[in-house]
Every structure is written in structure tokens, then in C-alpha cells.
Design a protein around this motif. Structure first.
Motif, PDB file in Angstrom:
ATOM      1  N   ASN A  24       1.034  -1.151  -0.006  1.00 45.70           N
ATOM      2  CA  ASN A  24      -0.158   0.369   0.131  1.00 45.70           C
ATOM      3  C   ASN A  24       0.681   1.480   0.110  1.00 45.70           C
ATOM      4  O   ASN A  24       1.832   1.297   0.406  1.00 45.70           O
ATOM      5  CB  ASN A  24      -0.703   0.548   0.972  1.00 45.70           C
ATOM      6  CG  ASN A  24      -0.312  -0.189   2.670  1.00 45.70           C
ATOM      7  OD1 ASN A  24       0.301  -1.732   2.499  1.00 45.70           O
ATOM      8  ND2 ASN A  24      -0.739  -0.039   3.962  1.00 45.70           N
ATOM      9  N   SER A  54       2.881  -1.165  -7.391  1.00 43.80           N
ATOM     10  CA  SER A  54       1.938  -0.159  -6.436  1.00 43.80           C
ATOM     11  C   SER A  54       2.250   1.251  -7.178  1.00 43.80           C
ATOM     12  O   SER A  54       3.361   1.001  -7.760  1.00 43.80           O
ATOM     13  CB  SER A  54       2.855   0.068  -5.084  1.00 43.80           C
ATOM     14  OG  SER A  54       3.514  -0.968  -4.450  1.00 43.80           O
ATOM     15  N   THR A  55       0.924   2.057  -7.014  1.00 42.78           N
ATOM     16  CA  THR A  55       1.211   2.693  -7.700  1.00 42.78           C
ATOM     17  C   THR A  55       1.668   4.298  -7.066  1.00 42.78           C
ATOM     18  O   THR A  55       1.758   4.277  -6.197  1.00 42.78           O
ATOM     19  CB  THR A  55       0.105   3.726  -7.697  1.00 42.78           C
ATOM     20  OG1 THR A  55      -1.258   2.600  -8.340  1.00 42.78           O
ATOM     21  CG2 THR A  55      -0.374   4.846  -8.352  1.00 42.78           C
ATOM     22  N   LYS A  72       0.185   6.140 -14.639  1.00 40.53           N
ATOM     23  CA  LYS A  72      -0.575   5.299 -13.846  1.00 40.53           C
ATOM     24  C   LYS A  72      -1.384   6.878 -13.395  1.00 40.53           C
ATOM     25  O   LYS A  72      -2.463   6.776 -13.375  1.00 40.53           O
ATOM     26  CB  LYS A  72       0.350   4.989 -13.317  1.00 40.53           C
ATOM     27  CG  LYS A  72      -0.730   3.866 -12.097  1.00 40.53           C
ATOM     28  CD  LYS A  72      -1.992   2.807 -12.110  1.00 40.53           C
ATOM     29  CE  LYS A  72      -2.556   3.110 -10.940  1.00 40.53           C
ATOM     30  NZ  LYS A  72      -3.980   2.010 -12.001  1.00 40.53           N
ATOM     31  N   ASN A 120      -5.399   7.562 -14.226  1.00 37.57           N
ATOM     32  CA  ASN A 120      -6.435   8.192 -12.636  1.00 37.57           C
ATOM     33  C   ASN A 120      -7.083   8.960 -12.076  1.00 37.57           C
ATOM     34  O   ASN A 120      -7.932   9.813 -12.424  1.00 37.57           O
ATOM     35  CB  ASN A 120      -5.795   7.285 -11.172  1.00 37.57           C
ATOM     36  CG  ASN A 120      -5.798   5.527 -11.286  1.00 37.57           C
ATOM     37  OD1 ASN A 120      -7.001   5.005 -11.535  1.00 37.57           O
ATOM     38  ND2 ASN A 120      -5.258   4.966  -9.784  1.00 37.57           N
ATOM     39  N   SER A 158      -9.530   3.878  -3.017  1.00 37.81           N
ATOM     40  CA  SER A 158      -8.913   3.757  -2.522  1.00 37.81           C
ATOM     41  C   SER A 158      -7.958   4.366  -3.442  1.00 37.81           C
ATOM     42  O   SER A 158      -6.553   5.068  -3.114  1.00 37.81           O
ATOM     43  CB  SER A 158      -7.666   2.429  -2.443  1.00 37.81           C
ATOM     44  OG  SER A 158      -7.721   1.174  -3.194  1.00 37.81           O
ATOM     45  N   CYS A 159      -7.784   4.561  -4.706  1.00 41.00           N
ATOM     46  CA  CYS A 159      -6.707   5.315  -5.383  1.00 41.00           C
ATOM     47  C   CYS A 159      -6.744   6.925  -5.920  1.00 41.00           C
ATOM     48  O   CYS A 159      -5.911   6.789  -5.898  1.00 41.00           O
ATOM     49  CB  CYS A 159      -7.165   4.008  -6.973  1.00 41.00           C
ATOM     50  SG  CYS A 159      -6.440   2.257  -6.846  1.00 41.00           S
ATOM     51  N   ASP A 185      -4.385   9.450  -5.589  1.00 39.42           N
ATOM     52  CA  ASP A 185      -3.422   9.162  -6.515  1.00 39.42           C
ATOM     53  C   ASP A 185      -3.213  10.502  -6.616  1.00 39.42           C
ATOM     54  O   ASP A 185      -2.339  11.278  -7.059  1.00 39.42           O
ATOM     55  CB  ASP A 185      -3.996   8.196  -7.778  1.00 39.42           C
ATOM     56  CG  ASP A 185      -2.923   6.953  -6.945  1.00 39.42           C
ATOM     57  OD1 ASP A 185      -2.740   7.362  -5.912  1.00 39.42           O
ATOM     58  OD2 ASP A 185      -3.832   5.910  -7.522  1.00 39.42           O
TER      59      ASP A 185
END
Ligand code: NAD
Ligand code: UDX
Length: 463
Positions: free
Chosen positions: A92, A132-133, A221, A225, A276-277, A281
Motif C-alpha cells: 500500500n 504499487s502506484t 498511472k 487515474n 482507495s486510488c 493518486d
């Protein structure tokens, strides 16, 4: 390097499904997913694949097929790192809750711990893959830790961001729009890229596997998003204007979506995006832009979050206003708590914030969600630290079916677009409620005309 052993650090929503699909599609590769969280690993190893810790349509079948054959879940991180030629980092990267960048920057402490552990354990050359991002240029930091604390072995760092969406993770992994792999432009870098291309080529067409430099991959990425979330905030902004002008946001979305340059996807007005993103992000993107002094760029993207927060608050305010400006001691039933359908994930779900607002107004909230447990809902509310845990327990009742949850309610709010909500016997629900019986459809999934003919007062988003 021909890959025969993969290790993935992090058995979460990305690590678990991603590795299950790699193991299914590459029976010649041994895939070991490791995590510090013993309970999570025990759940992945539950003899009944239905009990794995993540609900995703189709996932338990894949785990049942590959687990014990070439897919393993373990807490022995060192051993898995030691054995693998390729190590995915899928831990995470939440928003920082302390210090510099608090509330904006990505917290990279878990990433750094992984890098240090890999450096300490690795006795042979390894390819380390960022799954992971991560903020753009994180690979540089990982490389520095690996090279400065390692045992003199060579590391290649690749960026391979994951684009799956929850609820459709398995189909997204089996039929990805593209696979993105970023690596060094040196010969060793290209060899590492090719090793990972080989893995994906077991089921993905070569022309769908895109290779770039590391920085483009990392930034793509965050950009993807940000663009996706921006569409939702854009249509949600229009939904408020529709409510003032008599336009209908569903009709507007259809009309603009037929323009092939705009396209029809991701134009569903809603109570606000969760998950969660997106928020994490974009905040990270805003932080990065600010750190380069790009204030206009930062402000531009921050507005996506501001609009989303507004949309969630607007929904709870509308409930209060419509219920004659008071919800004190009124029973409001939430159908849905997950941030979207077909997942048990609740991170940043709009339901949490709407519930919090309504509890501040002293409403009593009843909830039914087909996949989310009572403990999860309570811990989501406790996490906000708005009130004591005891007060949250007093304010929320959780039911295991929708009909009981709706009995005696003054209003129903749809927070998640679960398919089953559209198939209920709404007349039966209406008969069991206080009158006037209100429905606030935060997902525009119900048939307004039909509900109004039963007697409901129906309020959707953007009409
Ligand atoms: P998660 O919280 O579900 O899983 C992360 C796991 O990593 C946890 O189980 C945690 O215990 C484990 N972990 C943390 N540090 C560890 C360590 N040092 N050693 C071993 N295990 C450790 O997170 P997630 O949703 O799977 O997300 C992982 C990453 O993927 C994030 O960067 C996220 O932004 C990105 N991502 C998520 C999604 C999504 O849909 N959830 C999609 C694309 C990308
Ligand atoms: C997102 C990205 O889609 C995925 O590519 C990335 O890897 C992780 O982040 P996820 O958050 O799992 O995936 O789900 P997504 O389908 O994107 O939905 C996010 C939120 O937006 C949900 O709350 C959803 O209900 C909401 N949403 C989505 C809308 O409100 N309207 C839409 O039109 C689409």
C-alpha cells in the motif's frame, strides 16, 4: 532471464488477484505472494476458496485452480525474496497522515521497507517490479537503496503499474486494455523489460504490451487515474446544474457520450467517487506538481477532489433539507456501503462520509450491504474520529437483508449500485416505511417512474 520464480510482496487487492492470474496463465512459473499480515495470509490459504479475503467475481475459482500447484501464500518474506528472480512490490502507498506532505503526498515507508528487505536478503541478481502506484521518479529512490545497502548483486527496476478496477479485477487482468512496462534504456534494462514481457505474453497480445522509460510509466498511472476521476467530477458538476435547470444528467451523459471523441464510459453521475486510488493518486499528483512549483497544474487537478467532496456533502444536505430540515432520530436506511458494486472494499466510500454527516444531524442509520460486514462499517466510521466509537455504535444498525433494514425507515439512500437493488419488491418496502416515503438514489439505478407510481418521493442525482 527466463523467469521461473516470482515473489510478490503485498497480498492485497492488487497483489492477490494479479498474482492469481499470472499463476493461472503461467503454470511453469512458481508464484509466491507474501505479506506481513498473518491473518490475511491465513485467509488466502483458507481451505474453502470462497473464504479468501477479497471478494472479486471469478477470483475464488482461479485461486482454487492454481493454489498449491504454482500459487502460494506465505508470511516468509525473506525466503520468497531469496528464491525469486523477479520480485513485485505491491504494498500500500496511502496518503501521508503526518509530517511534510501530510494529507497530500504518498507515504512511501512501506515501499522503502520492501527495498531494504530485498537488498538485505538478495544474494543473486533480481528484477524488482513496481506494481504499487508510485510518485514519478520513485524508481530512483528504490535503486539507490538497493545499490547502497545490497550485497553487491545487480538490480533492475521496472515500473509495471496496475490498471485493474475492483469488482472487475479478474476480467480486467485476463483482458487488459494494455500492459505498461517501464524500464531503463540500457541493455540490462531492456533485457529485464523483455523478461516481464515474456511473462505477460502467455496471455496478452504483444501489441498490447507497451514498453516505455520508467518515468513515463510511473507518471502514466497517476495520469490515467486523474483523467478517469476528472470525468466523474465533470459529470457530477453538470448534475448540480441539471437539478437547477430541469435538464436530466442521464440524458446529457448519453448525448455527449455518443460523440466518439468523448465516448460513453465513466459518465455516470453519482454520490461521488470512492475507492482507495482516485483521491490518493490525485492528491499525490497535486503534491508533485506543487513541489516543482507548478501551481496552476496543481490547482487544476485539485479541483477534481474539491468537486467530489462537494458532491458527497451535497447528497447528505439534500436528504436533510428534503426531510423538512431535520433528520434527528429519523431512521435513514443505506442500501450499499462498498465504494462500488461487486467488491467488499469500502476504502473512501461515499457512504462513510454521508453517514458521518447524517449522524452529526442525529439521524439513526440502518445499513444493508451484500458483502460488507458490520465491523468494517464501524471501523470506517471510527477512522474518521468524528465521535466516540460508542456513539458510532449507537448511531448505526446493520442488517443482513434489505427488507428488514428498510422497515420503519423515513428514507432510503442508495449508496452503492449493487444489481440486486433493482430487483427488490419495492411495493413491499414502501408499505413497511413511514410516509411520505423518500428514496435518494445516489447511483441513479432505480426506475423513478415506477417508484413514484407506488407512492415514493424519488430524488435521483442530476434530475
Ligand atoms: P492493500 O492495502 O490491499 O494491500 C497491501 C498489502 O501490503 C497489505 O496486505 C499489507 O499488509 C502489505 N504490506 C505492506 N508492507 C509490507 C511489507 N513491508 N512486507 C510485506 N507486506 C507488506 O493495497 P492494494 O489496494 O492492493 O494496493 C497496493 C498498491 O496498488 C497501491 O500502491 C495502490 O495504489 C495500487 N493500486 C491499487 C488498485 C486497487 O484497485 N486497489 C488498483 C491499481 C493500483
Ligand atoms: C480505479 C481505476 O478505474 C483503475 O484503473 C485503477 O487501477 C484503480 O482505480 P477502482 O477505484 O477500483 O479503479 O474502480 P472504478 O470503477 O474506477 O470506480 C471508482 C469510483 O468511481 C467508484 O466509487 C465508482 O462508483 C465511481 N464511478 C465510476 C462513478 O461515480 N461514475 C462512473 O461513471 C464511474
Amino acid at each position: 532471464m527466463k523467469i521461473t520464480k516470482i515473489c510478490c510482496i503485498g497480498a492485497g487487492y492488487v497483489g492477490g488477484p494479479t498474482m492469481a492470474v499470472i499463476a493461472q496463465k503461467c503454470p511453469h512459473i512458481q508464484v509466491t505472494v507474501v505479506d506481513l499480515n498473518e491473518q490475511r495470509i491465513a485467509d488466502w490459504n483458507d481451505p474453502n476458496p470462497e473464504n479468501i479475503p477479497i471478494y472479486e467475481p471469478g477470483l475464488s475459482e482461479i485461486v482454487a485452480e492454481a493454489r498449491g500447484r504454482n500459487l502460494f501464500f506465505s508470511t516468509d518474506v525473506d525466503k520468497a525474496i531469496d528464491e525469486a528472480q523477479m520480485i513485485f512490490i505491491s504494498v500500500n502507498t496511502p496518503t501521508k497522515t503526518y509530517g511534510k506532505g501530510k494529507g497530500m503526498a504518498a507515504d512511501l515507508k512501506y515501499i522503502e521497507l520492501c527495498a531494504r528487505q530485498i537488498a538485505r536478503v538478495a544474494k543473486q541478481n533480481k528484477i524488482v517490479v513496481e506494481k504499487s502506484t508510485l510518485p514519478v521518479r520513485t524508481a530512483e529512490a528504490i535503486k539507490s537503496i538497493l545499490d547502497n545497502t545490497g550485497n553487491g548483486v545487480q538490480f533492475q527496476i521496472l515500473s509495471n503499474p496496475e490498471f485493474l478496477a475492483e469488482g472487475t479485477a479478474v476480467t480486467d487482468l485476463l483482458n487488459p486494455d494494455r500492459i505498461l512496462i517501464g524500464g531503463d534504456t540500457t541493455q540490462e534494462g531492456e533485457e529485464a523489460i523483455n523478461s516481464l514481457v515474456e511473462v505477460y505474453s502467455n496471455w496478452v497480445r504483444r501489441d498490447q504490451i507497451l514498453t516505455t522509460n520508467v518515468w513515463s510509466s510511473e507518471l502514466s498511472k497517476l495520469t490515467a487515474n486523474a483523467f478517469l476521476a476528472q470525468r466523474i467530477s465533470s459529470i457530477n458538476a453538470m448534475s448540480e446544474l441539471c437539478e437547477k435547470t430541469g435538464a436530466d444528467v442521464n440524458e446529457v451523459a448519453k448525448a455527449i457520450g455518443m460523440d466518439s471523441r468523448i465516448g460513453p464510459k465513466f459518465l455516470r453521475a453519482s454520490v461521488g467517487f470512492g475507492g482507495s486510488c482516485f483521491q490518493k493518486d490525485i492528491l499525490n499528483l497535486v503534491y508533485i506538481a506543487k513541489s516543482y512549483g507548478l501551481n496552476e497544474v496543481a490547482d487544476y487537478w485539485e479541483q477534481v477532489i474539491i468537486m467530489n467532496d462537494h458532491q458527497k456533502r451535497r447528497f447528505s444536505s439534500k436528504i436533510v433539507q428534503t426531510l423538512y430540515n431535520t433528520v434527528a432520530d429519523k431512521k435513514i436506511t443505506f442500501l450499499g456501503w462498498a465504494f462500488k458494486k461487486d467488491t467488499n472494499d469500502t476504502r473512501e466510500s461515499a457512504a462513510i462520509y454521508v453517514a458521518d454527516d447524517l449522524i452529526n444531524e442525529q439521524a439513526k442509520i440502518s445499513v444493508f450491504d451484500p458483502k460488507v460486514s458490520k465491523n468494517k462499517m464501524l471501523s470506517d466510521l471510527d477512522y474518521l474520529e468524528t465521535r466516540s466509537s460508542e456513539d458510532n455504535r449507537d448511531a448505526i444498525s446493520v442488517f443482513d437483508n434489505a427488507y428488514d433494514a428498510c422497515k420503519g425507515a423515513h428514507a432510503i439512500a442508495i449508496l452503492t449500485e449493487w444489481d440486486e437493488f433493482t430487483t427488490y419488491d419495492w411495493k413491499k418496502i414502501y408499505d413497511s416505511m413511514h410516509k411520505p416515503a423518500f428514496i435518494f438514489d445516489g447511483r441513479n439505478i432505480l426506475n423513478a417512474k415506477q417508484l413514484e407510481s407506488i407512492g415514493f418521493v424519488y430524488r435521483g442525482i442530476g434530475s
